[in-house]
Design an enzyme around this catalytic site. Structure first.
Site, PDB file in Angstrom:
ATOM      1  N   SER A 142     -14.654  35.506  72.218  1.00 14.95           N
ATOM      2  CA  SER A 142     -15.863  35.528  73.035  1.00 14.95           C
ATOM      3  C   SER A 142     -17.060  35.740  72.132  1.00 14.95           C
ATOM      4  CB  SER A 142     -15.798  36.667  74.064  1.00 14.95           C
ATOM      5  OG  SER A 142     -17.046  36.831  74.715  1.00 14.95           O
ATOM      6  N   TYR A 155     -13.907  45.810  75.024  1.00 17.43           N
ATOM      7  CA  TYR A 155     -13.834  44.353  75.122  1.00 17.43           C
ATOM      8  C   TYR A 155     -14.393  43.682  73.873  1.00 17.43           C
ATOM      9  CZ  TYR A 155     -14.562  39.614  76.901  1.00 17.43           C
ATOM     10  OH  TYR A 155     -14.555  38.246  77.059  1.00 17.43           O
TER      11      TYR A 155
END
Length: 257
Positions: A142, A155
């Site tokens: 990401s 995350y």
């Protein structure tokens, strides 16, 4: 002379987290390109729904990518398949909180799925790719692993770990004819981002539309990317024989370097 456009049709691809979202979009697109797709995930009913959408090109296997036992059983079940494409998409968002309020169990849960799951799947399927002298691994990371994202340290740290894993693994298996790359999407339009905009609107006392506009205005294209665009990027990467050890940003210009 070039090597020609690599063939996707006729190959077998394993896609983790294939029951919805990006995993579903990637699996459907690979099947459209002619690949046999093994749909993996924890929820059989969701996998079945995607399998029904794809049809005879799909095979369903329930697996917990973070579990060594489950992944080993998956590899054994697929012993009759020539798996030459692995897309590690399974991941969780984790808690939304300052680091000092994140419990160790929450941190471990994020890393178990996002990082250990990627490691376990690669560990299970790379040996057969190496033996055959051919394979492609695409790990979903990401852009959030490469820019600040307040209150999301588990995350973002896990996604940066996936990028590091990919870079080193590419050098370990590249000499055997196996390509390993990372695809780093930006925010993807869909239910998850809608929930985020709703929460942010409540926090700021503004409309959901205003919260979304404030967010997408940070990107060059003034929008988010779509699930289908991510799926198309996976296909494009598989058709680039010289791509190995790369980290591809697909963020509508959210990250510029």
């Amino acid at each position: 002379m070039g090597t020609g456009k690599p063939v996707i049709a006729g190959r077998t691809a394993v896609v983790t987290g294939a029951g919805n979202g990006l995993g579903r979009a990637i699996a459907v697109r690979l099947a459209y390109e002619g690949a046999r797709v093994v749909l993996t995930g924890r929820d059989k009913s969701k996998l079945q729904s995607v399998g029904d959408e794809i049809g005879e090109m799909a095979r369903i296997e329930v697996v917990d990518a973070s579990s060594p036992k489950s992944v080993t059983e998956l590899a054994a079940a697929l012993n009759d398949e020539d798996v030459s494409i692995l897309v590690n998409n399974a991941g969780i968002a984790g808690p939304v909180a300052p680091l000092w309020e994140v419990e160790p169990e929450q941190w471990d849960e994020v890393f178990a799925t996002n990082v250990r799951g990627t490691y376990l799947m690669c560990r299970a399927f790379l040996p057969s790719m190496i033996d055959r002298g051919r394979g492609d691994v695409i790990n979903l990371a990401s852009v959030s692993g490469k820019r600040p994202l307040a209150r999301r340290t588990p995350y973002t740290a896990s996604k940066m770990a996936v990028i590091g894993l990919t870079a080193t693994l590419a050098h370990e298996v590249g000499p055997f004819g196996v390509n390993v790359n990372t695809l780093s999407p930006g925010p993807v339009a869909g239910p998850r981002m809608t929930r985020n905009f709703t929460l942010e609107a409540q926090r700021q006392g503004i409309s959901v539309e205003a919260a979304e506009h404030e967010f997408v205005s940070r990107s060059a294209l003034q929008r988010m990317v779509t699930e289908n665009e991510v799926a198309l990027a996976v296909v494009a990467m598989l058709r680039m024989p010289g791509l190995c050890g790369a980290d591809i940003d697909l963020s509508a210009g959210m990250v510029g370097r």
